[in-house]
Design an enzyme around this catalytic site. Structure first.
Site, PDB file in Angstrom:
ATOM      1  N   GLN A  71      -8.255 -17.382  47.875  1.00  0.00           N
ATOM      2  CA  GLN A  71      -9.107 -16.189  47.804  1.00  0.00           C
ATOM      3  C   GLN A  71     -10.392 -16.368  48.634  1.00  0.00           C
ATOM      4  O   GLN A  71     -11.446 -15.826  48.290  1.00  0.00           O
ATOM      5  CB  GLN A  71      -9.451 -15.862  46.349  1.00  0.00           C
ATOM      6  N   SER A  72     -10.295 -17.099  49.740  1.00  0.00           N
ATOM      7  CA  SER A  72     -11.464 -17.352  50.590  1.00  0.00           C
ATOM      8  C   SER A  72     -12.036 -16.062  51.195  1.00  0.00           C
ATOM      9  O   SER A  72     -11.302 -15.265  51.784  1.00  0.00           O
ATOM     10  CB  SER A  72     -11.035 -18.296  51.720  1.00  0.00           C
ATOM     11  N   ASN A  73     -13.330 -15.892  51.077  1.00  0.00           N
ATOM     12  CA  ASN A  73     -14.005 -14.775  51.756  1.00  0.00           C
ATOM     13  C   ASN A  73     -14.102 -15.027  53.249  1.00  0.00           C
ATOM     14  O   ASN A  73     -14.092 -14.099  54.054  1.00  0.00           O
ATOM     15  CB  ASN A  73     -15.423 -14.598  51.200  1.00  0.00           C
ATOM     16  N   LEU A  75     -11.882 -16.593  55.185  1.00  0.00           N
ATOM     17  CA  LEU A  75     -10.623 -16.310  55.880  1.00  0.00           C
ATOM     18  C   LEU A  75     -10.405 -14.809  56.021  1.00  0.00           C
ATOM     19  O   LEU A  75      -9.886 -14.349  57.052  1.00  0.00           O
ATOM     20  CB  LEU A  75      -9.459 -16.984  55.147  1.00  0.00           C
TER      21      LEU A  75
END
Ligand SMILES: *Cc1c(COP(=O)(O)O)cnc(C)c1O
Length: 324
Positions: A71-73, A75
């Site tokens: 859930q990386s912001n 990426l």
């Protein structure tokens, strides 16, 4: 130094006082709205990507390879930036990378949220089993080498966009708030380029720069010092920040990276109902919980700036238990 910039975000982001929150907390609290960059759902990574993508285009890069949590912001914003620039983006992801042994999964959920947007923006995702951050970095290198073996011109971008160009973007961002003369700037800190850039710009000034840790890793300031040294050499300067120059508060991280904390969730709800402003459970809510706690202790005299680093799409990730 050549430092090409590829425009993505609307600058300057707004900076305004939080009147209701200030009255209730008994402090003079302001907010810097990097949640409102106008790019790909907002967040602090847009600024960094202007310089990272600028570099990639100058170098004729065909593929960018990075890594992060599922859930990386970063990426999400990377995928959007690469689509705009006509560069293929690939990332190795883990649901919940860790530093000190596996935590039972209590993260924010794997469906929707940033993952939905990654698909929309066309990110190639290579998901692997949960393991350490170092293993994640190794796998990223493996994927990058595979692209090179196929003859592609590859750029590797470290987790969170924390190459010197990312820190440079935040050193520049600092100029958007310098005139206010804040006594302290408080924000969520993780891969470090936000903190390095702000600390770099305000080095030797009266403004205290305080990163609230979102990873339980006391040695991160050593990495910050390395990044500051890279920025020094890229700019031909000698600010010379050392690990001990970084105020990195580990008191609000909770159970681990990516695991929402009780105080963070309370802060998230409180700010939503006091100011109508959304935070995210992994980063900005933990940072804001520090503001509430320190205000109650009377530790926030003067003009305080909360630098909102974004992350709001993570709020919409579906947790298997139905709780966020
Ligand atoms: C990445 C991120 C941070 C941390 O910024 P770094 O520059 O990686 O330290 C903080 N908040 C949000 C919402 C983020 O996405």
């Amino acid at each position: 130094m050549s430092n090409p910039r590829y425009p993505l975000v609307l600058l300057p982001t707004p900076c305004h006082r939080l009147d209701r929150a200030s009255a209730i907390l008994g402090i003079d609290l302001w907010i810097k709205r990097d949640d409102l960059t106008g790019f790909a759902g907002g967040g602090n990574k847009g600024r960094k990507l202007e310089y990272l993508i600028g570099q990639a285009l100058a170098d004729g890069v065909e593929v960018i390879v990075s890594c992060g949590a599922l859930q990386s912001n970063f990426l999400r914003q990377l995928a959007a930036a690469c689509s705009c620039a006509g560069i293929h983006a690939a990332a190795v992801v883990m649901e919940e990378p860790f530093e000190y042994g596996p935590a039972p999964f209590e993260g924010i959920g794997r469906e929707n949220g940033n993952v939905r947007l990654d698909q929309l923006f066309g990110l190639e995702m290579v998901e692997i089993e949960n393991d350490t951050w170092d293993h994640l970095f190794d796998e990223m290198e493996r994927v990058a080498s595979e692209f090179e073996d196929r003859g592609k011109k590859v750029m590797r971008i470290p987790v969170g966009g924390s190459a010197w160009q990312g820190a440079y973007a935040f050193a520049e961002a600092a100029e958007e708030v310098r005139e206010f003369g804040f006594d302290e700037i408080i924000f969520a800190s993780s891969s470090g380029s936000t903190q390095v850039g702000l600390a770099y710009a305000f080095a030797g000034s009266q403004t205290k720069i305080t990163g609230i840790a979102c990873d339980p890793e006391p040695e991160l300031p050593n990495d910050f010092a390395k990044l500051a040294a890279e920025l020094d050499s890229a700019l031909g300067r000698s600010v010379g920040l050392q690990a001990s120059d970084f105020h990195f508060d580990l008191g609000y991280v909770g159970d681990g990276y990516g695991i929402p904390s009780e105080a963070g969730d309370e802060a998230l709800t409180w700010l939503a109902r006091t100011e109508g402003i959304l935070l995210d459970p992994v980063y900005s809510a933990k940072a804001f919980s520090a503001i509430i706690d320190r205000a109650k202790r009377g530790e926030l005299p003067g003009m305080i700036l909360f630098w909102h680093t974004g992350g709001v799409p993570a709020l919409f990730a579906d947790h298997p238990s139905g709780v966020n």
